[in-house]
Design an enzyme around this catalytic site. Structure first.
Site, PDB file in Angstrom:
ATOM      1  N   HIS A 186       8.886   4.490 -15.617  1.00  7.93           N
ATOM      2  CA  HIS A 186       8.712   3.609 -14.193  1.00  7.93           C
ATOM      3  C   HIS A 186       7.546   4.157 -13.425  1.00  7.93           C
ATOM      4  O   HIS A 186       7.461   3.857 -12.358  1.00  7.93           O
ATOM      5  CB  HIS A 186       9.997   3.651 -13.579  1.00  7.93           C
ATOM      6  CG  HIS A 186      10.398   2.662 -12.728  1.00  7.93           C
ATOM      7  ND1 HIS A 186      10.364   2.355 -11.382  1.00  7.93           N
ATOM      8  CD2 HIS A 186      10.510   1.377 -13.233  1.00  7.93           C
ATOM      9  CE1 HIS A 186      10.599   1.062 -10.987  1.00  7.93           C
ATOM     10  NE2 HIS A 186      10.799   0.371 -12.143  1.00  7.93           N
ATOM     11  N   HIS A 286       7.941  -8.152 -19.984  1.00 10.12           N
ATOM     12  CA  HIS A 286       8.801  -7.388 -18.822  1.00 10.12           C
ATOM     13  C   HIS A 286       9.704  -8.755 -18.317  1.00 10.12           C
ATOM     14  O   HIS A 286       9.047  -9.564 -18.121  1.00 10.12           O
ATOM     15  CB  HIS A 286       8.139  -6.789 -17.830  1.00 10.12           C
ATOM     16  CG  HIS A 286       8.591  -6.113 -16.592  1.00 10.12           C
ATOM     17  ND1 HIS A 286       8.771  -6.658 -15.368  1.00 10.12           N
ATOM     18  CD2 HIS A 286       9.146  -5.119 -16.632  1.00 10.12           C
ATOM     19  CE1 HIS A 286       9.147  -5.840 -14.463  1.00 10.12           C
ATOM     20  NE2 HIS A 286       9.809  -4.871 -15.327  1.00 10.12           N
TER      21      HIS A 286
END
Length: 382
Positions: A186, A286
């Site tokens: 992340h 994504h």
């Protein structure tokens, strides 16, 4: 036929839906949003639709994309590219419905019948992941993804590195060697920490390590890749093919992860997939978002030989107040079987949105990502 009207629906958990309507009553749906910035993107969509699209024939999608992108001297970035992405999805949806064909048929036809998906386990601060991993494998998923760490110091302790390795180890022990486990950093790690973490995780065979550093430090990815044989995945915060080009030219990524609701929609993400294929890199879009975004991803996955796997948001930790199936009339379009989902074959995007459910749920968005602080009070990456 011309575009005559549009409507925007901000809904929980953190999504924004766009409805475009034509003079003959055809409706196209898109999902233009930046998570936590729905109000800002909404204003951008309104400007683009009203300035460029109302009164126009919706069918020349490629030309509309160029006008919307190049019509402004200042272009790109998360807000404008996400607004463009959702509009592009809706235009493709209309085009498919006009020709009575799925979008993937208009893009040349599918190279696969179904797309492998992965399921999220654990939350932002990943705890209890082993039990969650077992549950999802028992539910039929063959691939999982988890966060690697909570917030990190710029250079953290050996105990923190070991904790990340142990977390993946217990998941690997819980699910065995035949289940793939992606690990998402992340962008929380500095370059110094990423180098340590990728080495520590490697013995437990991660499927890939995702976004090991924040995108502004992507030039360090080749150095990180040298420390591991694990595939490197990145790209959720890239918005145009030119953002991916230096990563691919440097051999820095093995898996590109454009977001169909951020990186210019179907039109641009198909180009990104093709660009990645020329470098033998895989595609894994994504998509921690809603049903229109997922349907759009599956259309591109269907026609991309290098598509590897698809993210989807069912039961993801962000979806506490609503989930991906809550706004579709026929949830079976996203039935998962043996870790795969069929490519939607209905006209357009192949998903029918429940507008009444959107109208009932519609309200100003209130989701924002948390702001994390380290022990000394400084702001950490979320």
């Amino acid at each position: 036929m011309e575009l005559v009207d549009y409507e925007l629906y901000p809904v929980p958990p953190r999504w924004l839906f766009l409805k475009l309507e034509t003079s003959d009553g055809t409706v196209g749906w898109g999902e233009p949003v930046v998570e936590g910035r729905a109000h800002t993107v909404r204003a951008a969509v309104e400007e683009l639709v009203e300035d460029y699209l109302l009164g126009e024939d919706p069918l020349p999608v490629a030309d509309h994309w160029e006008r919307l992108y190049r019509g402004g001297f200042y272009r790109g970035g998360p807000v404008l590219s996400s607004a463009l992405a959702g509009i592009d999805q809706a235009l493709w949806d209309i085009r498919g419905k006009q020709f009575g064909a799925a979008v993937h048929e208009l893009l040349g036809g599918p190279v696969r019948e179904r797309v492998r998906v992965y399921q999220w386990v654990g939350g932002d601060r990943p705890e209890g992941v082993a039990d969650a991993a077992r549950e999802q494998v028992d539910a039929g998923f063959t691939a999982l993804k988890m966060n690697a760490t909570p917030e990190l110091e710029r250079i953290d302790s050996p105990a923190t590195v070991q904790a990340a390795a142990d977390r993946l180890r217990v998941v690997r022990e819980a699910v065995g060697p035949h289940v793939d486990v992606g690990v998402d950093f992340h962008g929380r790690a500095t370059v110094a920490m990423a180098k340590q973490l990728v080495e520590a995780l490697e013995p437990h065979d991660p499927f890939f390590v995702e976004e090991p550093v924040a995108p502004e430090h992507a030039d360090a990815l080749p150095r990180i890749a040298e420390r591991t044989s694990t595939p490197i995945a990145a790209g959720e915060r890239c918005y145009h093919r030119t953002d991916f080009r230096p990563l691919l030219e440097a051999g820095a990524v093995d898996v590109v992860q454009p977001d169909l609701s951020h990186a210019g929609g179907i039109t641009e993400c198909k180009r990104i997939a093709d660009l990645a294929a020329t470098y033998d890199a895989s595609l894994a879009p994504h998509c921690p978002l809603g049903p229109v975004a997922l349907a759009s991803c599956l259309q591109v996955d269907a026609v991309s030989p290098n598509a590897l796997i698809q993210e989807q948001s069912l039961d993801i930790h962000y979806n506490g107040s609503a989930d991906v199936l809550d706004y579709v009339r026929d949830p079976s379009v996203f039935d998962y079987e043996d870790g795969f989902v069929q490519v939607p074959d209905g006209p357009g995007l192949g998903v029918e949105i429940d507008e009444e459910a959107l109208a009932r749920a519609s309200r100003e968005p209130d989701w924002h990502n948390p702001v994390w602080r380290r022990a000394d009070g400084s702001v950490a990456e979320w």
